[in-house]
Design a protein around this motif. Structure first.
Motif, PDB file in Angstrom:
ATOM      1  N   ILE A   1       0.835  -1.202   0.000  1.00  0.00           N
ATOM      2  CA  ILE A   1       0.000   0.000   0.000  1.00  0.00           C
ATOM      3  C   ILE A   1       0.872   1.255   0.000  1.00  0.00           C
ATOM      4  CG2 ILE A   1      -1.659   1.327   1.367  1.00  0.00           C
ATOM      5  CD1 ILE A   1      -2.875  -1.343   2.237  1.00  0.00           C
ATOM      6  N   ILE A   2       1.938   1.231   0.789  1.00  0.00           N
ATOM      7  CA  ILE A   2       2.859   2.368   0.814  1.00  0.00           C
ATOM      8  C   ILE A   2       3.567   2.508  -0.532  1.00  0.00           C
ATOM      9  CG2 ILE A   2       4.834   3.400   1.980  1.00  0.00           C
ATOM     10  CD1 ILE A   2       2.194   3.214   3.620  1.00  0.00           C
ATOM     11  N   ASP A   3       3.919   1.367  -1.155  1.00  0.00           N
ATOM     12  CA  ASP A   3       4.517   1.407  -2.497  1.00  0.00           C
ATOM     13  C   ASP A   3       3.570   2.086  -3.480  1.00  0.00           C
ATOM     14  OD1 ASP A   3       6.802   0.138  -1.666  1.00  0.00           O
ATOM     15  OD2 ASP A   3       6.130  -1.871  -2.264  1.00  0.00           O
ATOM     16  N   ALA A   4       2.277   1.778  -3.356  1.00  0.00           N
ATOM     17  CA  ALA A   4       1.284   2.379  -4.252  1.00  0.00           C
ATOM     18  C   ALA A   4       1.228   3.894  -4.060  1.00  0.00           C
ATOM     19  CB  ALA A   4      -0.097   1.761  -3.995  1.00  0.00           C
ATOM     20  N   VAL A   5       1.251   4.328  -2.805  1.00  0.00           N
ATOM     21  CA  VAL A   5       1.246   5.771  -2.527  1.00  0.00           C
ATOM     22  C   VAL A   5       2.519   6.415  -3.066  1.00  0.00           C
ATOM     23  CG1 VAL A   5       1.195   7.530  -0.712  1.00  0.00           C
ATOM     24  CG2 VAL A   5      -0.212   5.477  -0.488  1.00  0.00           C
ATOM     25  N   HIS A   6       3.635   5.724  -2.906  1.00  0.00           N
ATOM     26  CA  HIS A   6       4.913   6.235  -3.400  1.00  0.00           C
ATOM     27  C   HIS A   6       4.866   6.445  -4.917  1.00  0.00           C
ATOM     28  CE1 HIS A   6       9.300   6.056  -4.376  1.00  0.00           C
ATOM     29  NE2 HIS A   6       9.343   6.809  -3.299  1.00  0.00           N
ATOM     30  N   LEU A   7       4.286   5.497  -5.635  1.00  0.00           N
ATOM     31  CA  LEU A   7       4.133   5.636  -7.088  1.00  0.00           C
ATOM     32  C   LEU A   7       3.163   6.759  -7.434  1.00  0.00           C
ATOM     33  CD1 LEU A   7       3.980   1.887  -8.131  1.00  0.00           C
ATOM     34  CD2 LEU A   7       5.744   3.507  -8.778  1.00  0.00           C
ATOM     35  N   LEU A   8       2.132   6.907  -6.616  1.00  0.00           N
ATOM     36  CA  LEU A   8       1.119   7.934  -6.865  1.00  0.00           C
ATOM     37  C   LEU A   8       1.713   9.332  -6.847  1.00  0.00           C
ATOM     38  CD1 LEU A   8      -1.945   8.465  -7.266  1.00  0.00           C
ATOM     39  CD2 LEU A   8      -2.127   8.639  -4.781  1.00  0.00           C
ATOM     40  N   VAL A   9       2.761   9.535  -6.048  1.00  0.00           N
ATOM     41  CA  VAL A   9       3.364  10.865  -5.950  1.00  0.00           C
ATOM     42  C   VAL A   9       4.673  10.960  -6.741  1.00  0.00           C
ATOM     43  CG1 VAL A   9       2.259  11.450  -3.769  1.00  0.00           C
ATOM     44  CG2 VAL A   9       4.457  10.254  -3.734  1.00  0.00           C
ATOM     45  N   GLY A  10       4.816  10.058  -7.739  1.00  0.00           N
ATOM     46  CA  GLY A  10       5.932  10.213  -8.668  1.00  0.00           C
ATOM     47  C   GLY A  10       7.092   9.274  -8.482  1.00  0.00           C
ATOM     48  N   GLY A  11       6.920   8.216  -7.679  1.00  0.00           N
ATOM     49  CA  GLY A  11       8.002   7.257  -7.493  1.00  0.00           C
ATOM     50  C   GLY A  11       8.270   6.453  -8.752  1.00  0.00           C
ATOM     51  N   ARG A  12       9.376   5.761  -8.751  1.00  0.00           N
ATOM     52  CA  ARG A  12       9.785   4.996  -9.927  1.00  0.00           C
ATOM     53  C   ARG A  12       8.887   3.784 -10.123  1.00  0.00           C
ATOM     54  NH1 ARG A  12      16.098   3.534 -11.173  1.00  0.00           N
ATOM     55  NH2 ARG A  12      15.831   2.830 -13.327  1.00  0.00           N
ATOM     56  N   GLY A  13       8.326   3.630 -11.339  1.00  0.00           N
ATOM     57  CA  GLY A  13       7.400   2.549 -11.621  1.00  0.00           C
ATOM     58  C   GLY A  13       8.053   1.406 -12.370  1.00  0.00           C
ATOM     59  N   SER A  14       7.322   0.305 -12.450  1.00  0.00           N
ATOM     60  CA  SER A  14       7.826  -0.883 -13.139  1.00  0.00           C
ATOM     61  C   SER A  14       6.644  -1.767 -13.521  1.00  0.00           C
ATOM     62  CB  SER A  14       8.789  -1.651 -12.233  1.00  0.00           C
ATOM     63  OG  SER A  14       9.038  -2.932 -12.735  1.00  0.00           O
ATOM     64  N   ALA A  15       6.817  -2.518 -14.608  1.00  0.00           N
ATOM     65  CA  ALA A  15       5.765  -3.448 -15.039  1.00  0.00           C
ATOM     66  C   ALA A  15       5.515  -4.531 -13.992  1.00  0.00           C
ATOM     67  CB  ALA A  15       6.154  -4.081 -16.368  1.00  0.00           C
ATOM     68  N   GLU A  16       6.492  -4.764 -13.100  1.00  0.00           N
ATOM     69  CA  GLU A  16       6.352  -5.790 -12.064  1.00  0.00           C
ATOM     70  C   GLU A  16       5.233  -5.465 -11.079  1.00  0.00           C
ATOM     71  OE1 GLU A  16      10.116  -6.172 -10.222  1.00  0.00           O
ATOM     72  OE2 GLU A  16      11.132  -6.918 -12.013  1.00  0.00           O
ATOM     73  N   PHE A  17       4.817  -4.187 -11.018  1.00  0.00           N
ATOM     74  CA  PHE A  17       3.749  -3.797 -10.096  1.00  0.00           C
ATOM     75  C   PHE A  17       2.372  -4.219 -10.609  1.00  0.00           C
ATOM     76  CE2 PHE A  17       6.927  -0.544  -8.694  1.00  0.00           C
ATOM     77  CZ  PHE A  17       6.995  -0.942  -7.380  1.00  0.00           C
ATOM     78  N   VAL A  18       2.258  -4.515 -11.896  1.00  0.00           N
ATOM     79  CA  VAL A  18       0.954  -4.860 -12.469  1.00  0.00           C
ATOM     80  C   VAL A  18       0.590  -6.286 -12.065  1.00  0.00           C
ATOM     81  CG1 VAL A  18      -0.397  -5.080 -14.591  1.00  0.00           C
ATOM     82  CG2 VAL A  18       1.382  -3.317 -14.414  1.00  0.00           C
ATOM     83  N   ARG A  19      -0.602  -6.446 -11.544  1.00  0.00           N
ATOM     84  CA  ARG A  19      -1.082  -7.768 -11.087  1.00  0.00           C
ATOM     85  C   ARG A  19      -1.039  -8.763 -12.246  1.00  0.00           C
ATOM     86  NH1 ARG A  19      -4.276 -10.062  -6.964  1.00  0.00           N
ATOM     87  NH2 ARG A  19      -5.933 -11.482  -7.668  1.00  0.00           N
ATOM     88  N   HIS A  20      -0.609  -9.966 -11.943  1.00  0.00           N
ATOM     89  CA  HIS A  20      -0.457 -10.998 -12.969  1.00  0.00           C
ATOM     90  C   HIS A  20      -1.767 -11.231 -13.724  1.00  0.00           C
ATOM     91  CE1 HIS A  20       0.962 -14.569 -14.986  1.00  0.00           C
ATOM     92  NE2 HIS A  20      -0.075 -15.263 -14.508  1.00  0.00           N
ATOM     93  N   GLY A  21      -1.676 -11.184 -15.063  1.00  0.00           N
ATOM     94  CA  GLY A  21      -2.843 -11.436 -15.896  1.00  0.00           C
ATOM     95  C   GLY A  21      -3.637 -10.195 -16.249  1.00  0.00           C
ATOM     96  N   GLU A  22      -3.259  -9.032 -15.717  1.00  0.00           N
ATOM     97  CA  GLU A  22      -3.987  -7.793 -15.985  1.00  0.00           C
ATOM     98  C   GLU A  22      -3.183  -6.906 -16.942  1.00  0.00           C
ATOM     99  OE1 GLU A  22      -6.970  -7.452 -15.036  1.00  0.00           O
ATOM    100  OE2 GLU A  22      -7.065  -9.099 -13.580  1.00  0.00           O
TER     101      GLU A  22
END
Length: 563
Positions: free
Chosen positions: A38-59
């Motif tokens: 959840i904290i990782d999600a907030v971190h991304l929401l405010v401009g943190g570094r993203g990655s395809a690994e965050f996408v839920r498998h199959g979505e």
């Protein structure tokens, strides 16, 4: 404050919507339940570094959206929004970030598409995420000068403003002097170039709006045949036997006869008569136009050549004739400066010396203001550390004055130093390694700076790792103190911290249809006792554990009421 957080298809989270309240919100749950996700999600929401690994498998993509309420019209987010053309209405701002399975991100602020860099700048005014091993603002020595300035803003900011006004003039003059003092060959090449450009523009004898007037004249010449035929046809329709004017003249005569018999037709007769004379004047004008209309193919060639010349100058010196003339005026001044270089260098050196004296005075005033507030900050930090059972720790704001080395923020280099053990030398704060000590030091600093940083929300991600007993209780009280000035979201394994919460959210992970799903729910008073009991003893919760949990909650309530 962060009011709502919506997460879809992010890591093990399929769909999650969480409401947050003011004050201290503690998030707890079993290891691996998804607290840090959840904290990782907030971190991304405010401009943190993203990655395809965050996408839920199959979505196809992960979606994160957050609603923030701004508590003041002076909140720095308003200024950031204005800077980037984003409207902030009713004190609300919505951040959204979608991450596709190929790793690309789409970011929006209040519905407007923005870059990750802009999202990060706006996000930095809303949330400060602090984890035990992250390099946050307080651990970055280059940011310490800004923290001290924020702390002593009442006296430091006016002095800094005076200094920066002089520094801007000093820097501008220094740059001009440097450019003018370059080697002779470069200056000679520059002078030859701009003299050629100036002469080329001057020889063109440009006039404002000339290109627009020529373009209009060219359009008329290109359509000369159509214009001539139209005017000639119009004249022929009016003038000649059995043409327009003859017929209207006949109408006028008949109505005159009718008006002589019945006066009621007099007004109608006058109207037709007026139309006749108006059309007669129009016929004379058309005749005159036919006499003077003459196609000049050479004039068309001249216009083409002139427009070509103007367009070539536009490609070199500006998009409009006005831009070209302004450029010519600028290089005319530069030509004069380069031709009289020695005179101008002498003038600039005098200006620079004058600015330097002013800078020395303003830098000294700024240094004195910082030194005064550094003492105040040191005293408060020692008090905070004492409350965290680090009474023998020595904290110091080191201010090194660089004398004549002037920088944008003054002549001072500021860094926080600390010694956690008696007899040990002071070391830079960034070199502190002990997890438990680092947690307490960071909380002491946050307790003070949270009042001055203007951040809407602060997130502590397991900053209480490595502590226990009375230190854990002190940390719990300190986190609660920070929450009085900012909304605080805290992931914790300490029952003391959980007991101090205003809102306790429990994060649970379960298997449904062969897939892992994470859920978040606020705890009731009874559930809170049970969860704190689990945090104290582990899986088995005895009557004694339950009593201990109730005692912690009662103590926490007493402390909050007393404070």
């Amino acid at each position: 404050m962060l009011s709502e957080l919506s997460i879809r298809n992010f890591a093990i989270i399929e769909s999650l919507s969480v409401s947050f309240q003011k004050g201290l919100t503690v998030l707890t749950g079993e290891t691996g339940a998804g607290k840090s996700i959840i904290i990782d999600a907030v971190h991304l929401l405010v401009g943190g570094r993203g990655s395809a690994e965050f996408v839920r498998h199959g979505e196809d993509k992960a979606e994160i959206e957050g609603l923030f309420f701004l508590d003041s019209e002076t909140h720095p987010c308003y200024a950031k929004g204005k800077e980037f053309g984003i409207e902030v209405e009713d004190g609300m701002i919505v951040l959204r970030r979608d991450i596709s399975k190929n790793g690309k991100s789409i970011c929006r602020v209040n519905g407007k598409l923005v870059t990750i860099a802009i999202l990060r700048e706006i996000g930095s005014t809303l949330i400060d995420i602090h984890g035990q091993h992250e390099h946050q603002e307080l651990m970055d020595e280059t940011k310490h000068i800004n923290l001290l300035d924020q702390f002593g803003a009442k006296d430091i900011y006016p002095a800094l403003s005076e200094y920066q006004a002089v520094f801007k003039s000093y820097e501008h003059t220094l740059k001009k002097l440097k450019n003018l003092s370059e080697n002779e060959q470069q200056i000679a090449h520059r002078l030859d170039l701009i003299q050629f450009q100036y002469e080329e523009i001057q020889s063109a004898e440009l006039k404002l709006n000339e290109d627009e007037e020529l373009t209009e004249e060219k359009r008329k010449l290109n359509n000369f045949e159509k214009i001539f035929e139209s005017i000639q046809s119009g004249y022929t329709a009016l003038k000649g036997d059995q043409r327009g004017l003859d017929w209207i003249g006949m109408v006028m005569d008949h109505l005159e006869n009718a008006a002589d018999i019945n006066p009621e037709y007099k007004e109608l007769h006058e109207s037709v008569t007026n139309c006749f004379y108006i059309l007669e004047d129009a016929a004379r004008v058309l005749s005159s136009e036919l006499d003077i209309l003459e196609f000049d193919p050479q004039r068309l060639n001249d216009i083409e050549d002139r427009l070509t010349e103007i367009n070539q100058l536009k490609r070199k010196y500006g998009q409009t004739i006005s831009d070209i003339l302004e450029y010519a005026a600028r290089i005319e001044g530069e030509i004069e400066t380069l031709q009289n270089k020695e005179v101008h260098i002498g003038q600039m050196e005098k200006e620079l010396a004058s600015f330097k004296k002013d800078l020395e005075i303003e830098a000294l005033n700024l240094h004195k203001a910082r030194a005064m507030w550094a003492k105040e900050l040191t005293s408060l930090i020692h008090q905070e550390l004492k409350e965290l059972y680090m009474g023998k720790t020595v904290f110091e704001v080191k201010i090194e004055n660089h004398g004549n080395q002037f920088m944008r923020n003054g002549g001072d280099k500021i860094e926080f130093y600390i010694s956690t053990n008696p007899g040990e030398p002071l070391k830079p704060l960034s070199k502190i390694a002990s997890g438990g000590e680092l947690s307490r030091i960071m909380l002491a600093l946050k307790s003070i700076f949270s009042k001055h940083q203007g951040v809407t929300s602060i997130i502590f991600d397991e900053v209480d790792t490595g502590v226990s007993g009375r230190v854990a209780q002190a940390i719990a009280e300190k986190i609660y103190k920070v929450a009085k000035n900012s909304q605080v979201l805290c992931i914790s394994h300490l029952p003391q911290v959980a007991a101090m919460s205003d809102t306790h959210l429990y994060i649970n992970k379960e298997i449904q249809d062969g897939r892992t799903r994470t859920s978040v729910a606020p705890l009731t008073d009874l559930e809170k006792i049970r969860e704190i009991g689990r945090m104290i003893s582990g899986v088995e919760i005895t009557d004694l554990t339950r009593q201990h949990a109730e005692e912690l909650l009662n103590m926490a309530q007493y402390m909050k009421t007393a404070k």
